[in-house]
Design an enzyme around this catalytic site. Structure first.
Site, PDB file in Angstrom:
ATOM      1  N   HIS A   4     -79.509-125.433 -12.480  1.00  0.00           N
ATOM      2  CA  HIS A   4     -79.458-125.044 -11.198  1.00  0.00           C
ATOM      3  C   HIS A   4     -78.414-125.682  -9.882  1.00  0.00           C
ATOM      4  O   HIS A   4     -79.434-126.300  -9.482  1.00  0.00           O
ATOM      5  CB  HIS A   4     -80.576-123.896 -10.490  1.00  0.00           C
ATOM      6  CG  HIS A   4     -81.111-123.583 -11.328  1.00  0.00           C
ATOM      7  ND1 HIS A   4     -81.422-121.488 -11.126  1.00  0.00           N
ATOM      8  CD2 HIS A   4     -81.769-122.472 -12.729  1.00  0.00           C
ATOM      9  CE1 HIS A   4     -81.349-120.874 -11.454  1.00  0.00           C
ATOM     10  NE2 HIS A   4     -81.917-121.455 -12.243  1.00  0.00           N
TER      11      HIS A   4
ATOM     12  N   CYS B  68     -77.733-121.539 -15.980  1.00  0.00           N
ATOM     13  CA  CYS B  68     -79.576-121.522 -16.620  1.00  0.00           C
ATOM     14  C   CYS B  68     -79.372-120.479 -17.933  1.00  0.00           C
ATOM     15  O   CYS B  68     -78.883-120.686 -18.354  1.00  0.00           O
ATOM     16  CB  CYS B  68     -80.386-120.699 -15.706  1.00  0.00           C
ATOM     17  SG  CYS B  68     -82.013-121.374 -16.370  1.00  0.00           S
TER      18      CYS B  68
ATOM     19  N   GLU C 290     -76.781-125.037  -7.394  1.00  0.00           N
ATOM     20  CA  GLU C 290     -76.764-124.312  -6.853  1.00  0.00           C
ATOM     21  C   GLU C 290     -78.743-124.421  -5.795  1.00  0.00           C
ATOM     22  O   GLU C 290     -78.455-124.000  -4.475  1.00  0.00           O
ATOM     23  CB  GLU C 290     -77.397-122.717  -6.453  1.00  0.00           C
ATOM     24  CG  GLU C 290     -78.401-121.880  -7.058  1.00  0.00           C
ATOM     25  CD  GLU C 290     -78.561-121.792  -8.632  1.00  0.00           C
ATOM     26  OE1 GLU C 290     -79.112-120.851  -8.788  1.00  0.00           O
ATOM     27  OE2 GLU C 290     -77.535-123.378  -9.072  1.00  0.00           O
TER      28      GLU C 290
END
Length: 642
Positions: free
Chosen positions: A615, A528, A617
């Site tokens: 993202h 990001c 994650e």
């Protein structure tokens, strides 16, 4: 004072609630808790002295329970900005504890009307709607975060307020509200808190930690709730994204306190008297002290926004005065029969805060996201205040369900199917408990740019077999440590405008990205914000998106393969087809949207770097764990191990 001869929360000798009406009686708390494993049809009574503590670490954990009133200002323990309004961390140390059957309590509690004089919101409807517009435009629209909770407060006065009024309000909430996690009254010399909170802040027993992000509000229509109107709510993209964002934010906390990250259970529907919420449950295992768990989970994204640290700054810019206990927590600490620590803590929302002179405050807030409708958010604050205001006689009783028989809406097969469909959109990695992997793949350094998504990144990296160190961008010596690091370095996400040369954080991170790109040979990955800074270093311009993609789940083409990923960005790198071809000639691959030129990802095996705008994650990225493992393998040179 000698301890009474009984154990807490076991059948006690009879207790007369009328004793609490005596002005000479000690401070008290009455709690109806819907904690799993306990009888929901009992009311716990705690009596004992109240003192103030400076820090959560000072809270006593003992056989008889300790009840802490944790104000919002306590978040300063995490180093976050907060307006210090002086609200104390008050602690009731029980010297007596009883259980009273619910029916007996209802029969014994005062049953009179409590009247509010001069009541009204401190921020009017029009002003609050204008604030919503400003937050969307000036905060979410400029990359300061994904969502923010902004408070307004219903204020008034209860003439001649006393203990009997506090108990009468508690009785009305017991009768009039449903679906609350805790219903409570806490009476101290300084204030009375009476409320019905739907949401677990954090719970811990036997080493298991539970959090309960609740977001998305279905306001019952005037004619009563129906399955059809609920299904329309469940299909609303704004409501779906709002809940996913707070799940991500609270998973960050779970990965901080949990030894093996967390797992997501749900979604479920929580039906209350005036509204219903969608919710998930997060579970993990922790070896931390309960007070440390409490500290690291201050406070839920559902009452602050995300990322939490920057949300605190936004709250200070837009709210009048301090928050008092609003968005803080009650925390019941104790020991189980084996001597292990226990913690049960609801978020302090849907609560009346009443001073000894009868001054009344009922704070409420709405979660503002990029698709928020200002009028809808105004209506949401009214709906959230409705339970307490109905107990105060300010507004009418809740509408009855339009369906007959009183069946729960959550039991409707169509509703169950709609909730199950939401689960299918979450990353399988977070739907199962992870095992701790041996750290055989090297040691990664993750640089935190003020967004604890890095805690989730660290967990995903550990699952890929790496050991991980997370350090904030402003820690002394971080730049030197990163430059000398022998393993992979991950430049993590963070709020703000990456092109803002006046921002000290951006200047530092931009310089670090340039140094690492030029000389680091252990592998470099940007996520990001980190990705944007890497893209800028290789000559790509950074632009502001026409519409922020905060909490957006999108299907993209990632280097020739379709992937469903989660974006949290307001800015992006841009690359047209000609520039893509030029970069390819120098060994840099670019994954981009051919319609908008927005760069989704880039990688260069020869120079050992990669970046992703999304993202990996996040719970919104379906194959995120696999993508992280593949990216690390691609950027770490052969022989350096990953």
């Amino acid at each position: 004072m000698p301890q009474p001869q009984f154990s807490p929360f076991s059948p006690f000798s009879p207790f007369a609630l009328s004793r609490l009406l005596d002005d000479g009686a000690p401070p008290f708390a009455l709690l109806r808790r819907r904690t799993p494993g306990r009888d929901h049809d009992t009311v716990e009574v705690l009596l004992g002295p109240v003192h103030e503590a400076a820090r959560l670490a000072d809270l006593p954990v003992r056989e008889l329970p300790t009840l802490a009133l944790v104000p919002f200002r306590q978040i300063r323990e995490r180093g976050f900005d907060v307006r210090d309004d002086g609200t104390p961390l008050s602690v009731l140390c029980a010297e007596e504890a009883y259980e009273v059957p619910l029916a007996e309590a209802l029969a014994a509690l005062p049953d009179h009307c409590v009247r509010v004089e001069g009541g009204g919101f401190d921020v009017g409807d029009e002003e609050y709607a204008a604030t919503v517009e400003r937050v969307i435009r000036d905060e979410i629209g400029r990359g300061e975060g994904a969502n923010f909770v902004i408070r307004r407060t219903y204020e008034g006065r209860i003439g001649g307020f006393g203990r009997a009024d506090a108990l009468a309000l508690f009785r009305r909430l017991l009768e009039g509200e449903r679906g609350a996690y805790w219903t409570y009254v806490v009476h101290t010399p300084d204030r009375t808190l009476v409320g019905a909170s739907p949401e677990v802040h954090v719970r811990m027993t036997g080493g298991t930690v539970v959090m309960n992000p609740i977001s998305g509000t279905y306001r019952y229509p005037a004619g009563g709730p129906t399955a059809e109107s609920l299904l329309a709510f469940l299909g609303d993209r704004k409501e779906t994204e709002e809940l996913s964002m707070v799940v991500d934010e609270e998973l960050k906390m779970m990965c901080t306190v949990g030894d093996m990250g967390g797992t997501v259970v749900g979604p479920r529907l929580r039906e209350m008297a005036h509204l219903a919420h969608t919710e998930y449950e997060l579970r993990g295992r922790s070896s931390l002290d309960v007070r440390e768990v409490l500290r690291e989970t201050m406070f839920a994204a559902t009452v602050t926004g995300s990322p939490v640290q920057n949300a605190c700054r936004v709250i200070e810019r837009y709210e009048n005065g301090g928050r008092g206990y609003y968005a803080g927590a009650l925390a019941l600490l104790g020991l189980d029969p084996s001597g292990a620590q226990t913690l049960d803590s609801p978020i302090l929302i849907r609560t009346a805060d009443i001073a000894p002179d009868g001054t009344l405050r009922v704070p409420v807030g709405a979660t503002l996201v990029r698709h928020s409708d200002p009028r809808g958010e105004v209506a949401e604050t009214h709906a959230k205040a409705a339970g307490v205001l109905a107990a105060l006689g300010v507004r009418g009783a809740a509408p009855r369900p339009a369906s007959s028989g009183g069946a729960r809406l959550a039991d409707d097969p169509r509703v169950r199917a709609a909730l199950a469909a939401r689960r299918a959109d979450l990353a399988p990695f977070w739907l199962r408990m992870q095992e701790r992997m041996p750290a055989a793949g090297g040691h990664a350094l993750v640089v935190d740019g003020e967004d604890t998504f890095t805690a989730m990144l660290a967990h995903v990296l550990r699952a890929a077999g790496l050991s991980v160190t997370v350090r904030r961008y402003d820690e002394p010596g971080l730049r030197e440590a990163a430059s000398a690091w022998e393993g992979p370095v991950v430049l993590g996400p963070g709020p703000g405008d990456p092109a803002d040369g006046a921002d000290p954080k951006m200047r530092m991170l931009r310089g670090l990205a340039g140094e690492l790109l030029a000389s680091h040979r252990g592998g470099l990955l940007g996520v990001c914000l980190g990705h944007e800074l890497l893209a800028e270093q290789i000559g790509l311009p950074l632009v502001r998106k026409a519409e922020p993609a905060q909490g957006a789940q999108v299907r993209i083409d990632l280097f020739g393969r379709p992937e469903v990923v989660g974006f949290y960005n307001t800015y992006t790198a841009a690359c047209d087809a000609g520039t893509q071809a030029e970069l390819a000639a120098h060994g840099v691959e670019v994954s981009r949207d051919p319609l908008t030129d927005e760069v989704h990802a880039l990688r260069c095996a020869a120079r050992g770097f990669a970046g992703v705008q999304f993202h990996p994650e996040s719970v919104l990225t379906l194959r995120g764990a696999e993508l992280v493992a593949g990216l690390v393998r691609a950027v770490v040179p052969v022989g350096r191990g990953a």
